[in-house]
Design an enzyme around this catalytic site. Structure first.
Site, PDB file in Angstrom:
ATOM      1  N   GLU A   1     -13.437  -2.634  -5.959  1.00 34.89           N
ATOM      2  CA  GLU A   1     -12.989  -2.688  -4.566  1.00 34.89           C
ATOM      3  C   GLU A   1     -13.821  -3.618  -3.707  1.00 34.89           C
ATOM      4  O   GLU A   1     -13.287  -4.361  -2.904  1.00 34.89           O
ATOM      5  CB  GLU A   1     -13.126  -1.292  -3.920  1.00 34.89           C
ATOM      6  CG  GLU A   1     -12.046  -0.326  -4.212  1.00 34.89           C
ATOM      7  CD  GLU A   1     -12.271   0.991  -3.476  1.00 34.89           C
ATOM      8  OE1 GLU A   1     -11.376   1.409  -2.735  1.00 34.89           O
ATOM      9  OE2 GLU A   1     -13.343   1.616  -3.665  1.00 34.89           O
TER      10      GLU A   1
ATOM     11  N   ARG B   1      -8.256  -0.421   9.236  1.00 35.80           N
ATOM     12  CA  ARG B   1      -6.875  -0.142   8.826  1.00 35.80           C
ATOM     13  C   ARG B   1      -6.130  -1.402   8.378  1.00 35.80           C
ATOM     14  O   ARG B   1      -5.024  -1.327   7.844  1.00 35.80           O
ATOM     15  CB  ARG B   1      -6.101   0.485  10.001  1.00 35.80           C
ATOM     16  CG  ARG B   1      -6.667   1.780  10.476  1.00 35.80           C
ATOM     17  CD  ARG B   1      -5.850   2.308  11.624  1.00 35.80           C
ATOM     18  NE  ARG B   1      -4.522   2.669  11.220  1.00 35.80           N
ATOM     19  CZ  ARG B   1      -4.162   3.837  10.724  1.00 35.80           C
ATOM     20  NH1 ARG B   1      -5.050   4.782  10.582  1.00 35.80           N
ATOM     21  NH2 ARG B   1      -2.928   4.081  10.383  1.00 35.80           N
TER      22      ARG B   1
ATOM     23  N   ASN C   1       3.192  -0.140  13.339  1.00 35.47           N
ATOM     24  CA  ASN C   1       2.504   0.223  12.094  1.00 35.47           C
ATOM     25  C   ASN C   1       3.498   1.024  11.267  1.00 35.47           C
ATOM     26  O   ASN C   1       3.991   2.049  11.729  1.00 35.47           O
ATOM     27  CB  ASN C   1       1.267   1.069  12.436  1.00 35.47           C
ATOM     28  CG  ASN C   1       0.688   1.776  11.227  1.00 35.47           C
ATOM     29  OD1 ASN C   1       0.745   1.263  10.119  1.00 35.47           O
ATOM     30  ND2 ASN C   1       0.122   2.950  11.443  1.00 35.47           N
TER      31      ASN C   1
HETATM   32  C1  G6P Z   1      -6.914   3.644  -0.064  1.00 36.48           C
HETATM   33  C2  G6P Z   1      -8.418   3.544   0.113  1.00 36.48           C
HETATM   34  C3  G6P Z   1      -9.128   4.405  -0.938  1.00 36.48           C
HETATM   35  C4  G6P Z   1      -8.620   5.835  -0.860  1.00 36.48           C
HETATM   36  C5  G6P Z   1      -7.100   5.904  -1.023  1.00 36.48           C
HETATM   37  C6  G6P Z   1      -6.560   7.296  -0.730  1.00 36.48           C
HETATM   38  O1  G6P Z   1      -6.539   3.006  -1.229  1.00 36.48           O
HETATM   39  O2  G6P Z   1      -8.841   2.200   0.003  1.00 36.48           O
HETATM   40  O3  G6P Z   1     -10.520   4.384  -0.691  1.00 36.48           O
HETATM   41  O4  G6P Z   1      -9.237   6.593  -1.853  1.00 36.48           O
HETATM   42  O5  G6P Z   1      -6.480   5.013  -0.093  1.00 36.48           O
HETATM   43  O6  G6P Z   1      -6.781   7.582   0.616  1.00 36.48           O
HETATM   44  P1  G6P Z   1      -6.815   9.027   1.244  1.00 36.48           P
HETATM   45  O7  G6P Z   1      -7.047   8.799   2.695  1.00 36.48           O
HETATM   46  O8  G6P Z   1      -5.485   9.659   0.958  1.00 36.48           O
HETATM   47  O9  G6P Z   1      -7.928   9.763   0.587  1.00 36.48           O
END
Ligand code: G6P
Length: 622
Positions: free
Chosen positions: A502, A27, A100
């Protein structure tokens, strides 16, 4: 973003906090800290860097405190340095906080608190929470003269007053040195779970930090606080009204969050895809009657079948799955559909006519922008459907109906197995809606049979991992890549480029292949690999033309093609083949080599695949 964990029990808190923080490190991982309370003495250790850096500065000897809070940070306000790392302590030295989320009115509060004589040491918004709690605690009244009721707990009261003043989002764990056996948690807009064990309690942002100790948990709702002592816990609103919470079973096990012999979570999760897609489809596809049964959708099924328009909203990889969804709904169900970036949608004053259904897609179920888009859609009267992985997450609870991905925890920051399951769910929905609206049941049946074959076909592609590593190796010094696809494979091109960016920090662009000639073709040299997805599809001949355009300009081509396509080898410097599948289902196959390509490139470049720089898995801030 950020991960928080807190413990109150009978065991030494420190190792539990450290272990919990490691489980939450996905996280955020730019700084970390813990605070331990024994008697009235608080000891705080924090540092820039990862949890391992925090471990390095802890005293060798276990000190035995049974109450503590911890934090792993993804910086928003203030640089990722030791001073800005959490926990934060108020100027009186009594109140200690891990946070957070984002406090939007922190600047106003900070100015006011400074005038009142409070001092600050960090640049964070979070420190304001500690200071304001400290202020109310010390004064025992608000500036309006309200104070705690007779017999009320002053610490709890000060937290409630503070949270009534702050604007923004928070998941919080809070200690007060005057209450050496009390821990307070609070939540609004950021996830917070309380694990309830035998004589022990663990607060965490995510069940991953809890499951080792207990599988019983309560999920706090926004605007609730929980006060925990060795005797038990009570939940209340900020206005002090008691709330009864139900204990729920955490649905995943410790094994699911272990590496199980793999080097990285991303590698493990790529390899899990035959099984995760199988589990996602299991019990939902009725081949005999050529139907799909998605229990969670039942209340909305009639409306969905008649809907005039579908809007899909998501971020990152989930957005790419949403783009596949747009094509699936339009092609198979003939329903006008469009995918929207959640972050844009929410501020665009979107037009939502009667009969529009919004589908929110999210692995974590916590992405702030996606959540805000859902709220926006609901305010405008749309019914909202969620496609979510994390059970009980905020998006799962906020949407009217939903479908879970059932892929188990995804820990690698770069999303992989969530994508294939998101597409599988969208394919199931589009086929079922298509069958109800216009496509012949024979064709629906054929597509469903093919869908059930996808897991085995993914398995075949995974066996090409070494070959794909060699392709990554041959191009490892290239700093710019293009990913090109058409139709259903255009979203896959975008996803391939995102994966490479990434985790390997190589610049990559994904494009619809035909768009290349309108600009990006100027970039083509022998230093720029172009990855084409050129499987058997309605635009096969056109994409061969696009490959030719690159080759004639000296470009290097890596081509993902259909097994048995002998013709295409001639156009490819490197060829990767995938089993045949109907066009609408191909993204679940063609994405696999691109995930592997990115994974191997990142490993070959020596990067930390699971914790890429500057990123975090779940973006709970705007
Ligand atoms: C972040 C992560 C991505 C992910 C995006 C949406 O940017 O690094 O890998 O696709 O969030 O996250 P979610 O949990 O909403 O699919």
């Amino acid at each position: 973003m950020c991960g928080i964990v807190a413990y109150l029990g009978q065991k030494p808190a420190r190792p539990i906090l450290i272990e919990g923080l490691k489980r939450l490190e996905y996280r955020g991982y730019d700084s970390a800290g813990i605070a331990l309370l024994a008697g009235n003495v608080i000891s705080i250790k924090k540092t820039a860097g990862r949890i391992s850096a925090l471990e390095d500065i802890l005293p060798r000897q276990e000190t035995g405190e049974v109450l503590g809070i911890g934090h792993t940070r993804w910086a928003t306000h203030g640089q990722p340095n030791t001073i800005n790392a959490h926990p934060h302590i108020d100027y009186s030295g009594k109140i200690v906080v891990v946070h957070n989320g984002i406090i939007e009115n922190y600047a106003t509060l900070k100015t006011w608190l400074k005038k009142e004589g409070c001092t600050f040491s960090s640049d964070t918004d979070s420190e304001v929470i500690a200071a304001l709690i400290g202020y109310f605690y010390e004064h025992g009244s608000t500036p309006d003269g309200d104070g705690p009721a007779d017999g009320a707990n002053r610490f709890e009261w000060a937290v409630q007053q503070t949270l009534r003043e702050v604007v923004g989002t928070y998941g919080l764990a809070i200690l007060c040195t005057d209450y050496p056996d009390m821990l307070i948690g609070a939540k609004k807009g950021s996830p917070l779970i309380l694990g309830v064990g035998k004589s022990e309690f663990i607060i965490a942002s995510d069940a991953a930090a809890i499951v080792e100790h207990t599988t019983q948990a309560i999920y706090l709702s926004d605007g609730e606080i929980v006060t925990i002592t060795p005797k038990g816990f009570r939940t209340k609103t900020l206005a002090n009204a008691p709330v009864t919470k139900e204990l729920k079973e955490i649905e995943f096990s410790l094994e699911q969050i272990e590496l199980a012999g793999c080097e990285h979570y991303m590698q493990k999760e790529i390899n899990e895809q035959p099984e995760s897609v199988r589990t996602c489809l299991q019990g939902r596809v009725d081949l005999q009657n050529a139907r799909v049964v998605l229990g969670g959708l039942q209340p909305l099924l009639r409306e969905l079948t008649r809907t005039k328009r579908i809007i899909l909203s998501a971020c990152g990889t989930a957005w790419h799955a949403g783009l596949v969804g747009e094509f699936l709904f339009e092609q198979l169900a003939r329903i006008p559909a469009e995918v929207e970036y959640a972050s844009e949608f929410r501020y665009r004053n979107p037009i939502i006519e009667d009969g529009t259904i919004v589908i929110a897609i999210s692995q974590s179920g916590e992405t702030a922008d996606t959540l805000a888009a859902i709220e926006q859609a609901k305010e405008r009267g749309a019914r909202v459907l969620g496609i979510v992985n994390v059970v009980g997450s905020t998006i799962a609870r906020t949407t009217d109906v939903g479908v879970y991905l059932r892929v188990g925890p995804e820990i690698g920051v770069a999303s992989t197995k969530a994508f294939t399951a998101q597409v599988a769910v969208l394919a199931m929905m589009a086929i079922e809606l298509g069958r109800r609206r216009h496509i012949a049941s024979d064709y629906a049946g054929h597509l469903l049979e093919e869908l059930m074959l996808i897991p085995d076909k993914i398995e075949t592609i995974l066996s090409l991992s070494d070959h794909i590593r060699q392709i990554a190796q041959a191009n490892i010094d290239k700093e710019n890549w293009l990913f090109l696809g058409r139709g259903f494979n255009y979203p896959v091109a975008l996803e391939g480029a995102l994966k490479l960016k990434e985790i390997s920090y190589i610049h990559a662009e994904g494009l619809p292949a035909a768009e290349m000639k309108h600009g990006p073709i100027a970039l083509i040299t022998n230093q720029m690999p172009a990855v084409f997805i050129a499987t058997q599809c309605s635009q096969y001949d056109k994409i061969i033309g696009n490959i030719e355009e690159v080759r004639s300009r000296g470009g290097q081509t890596i081509v993902v093609a259909t097994e048995g396509d002998d013709h295409i080898a001639h156009y490819a410097d490197h060829l990767i083949t995938v089993p045949e599948a109907p066009e609408p289902l191909q993204p679940m196959l063609t994405v696999i080599p691109l995930q592997l390509l990115a994974y191997h490139a990142a490993v070959l470049r020596g990067h930390d695949v699971d914790k890429p720089r500057n990123l975090a898995k779940s973006v709970t801030v705007e």
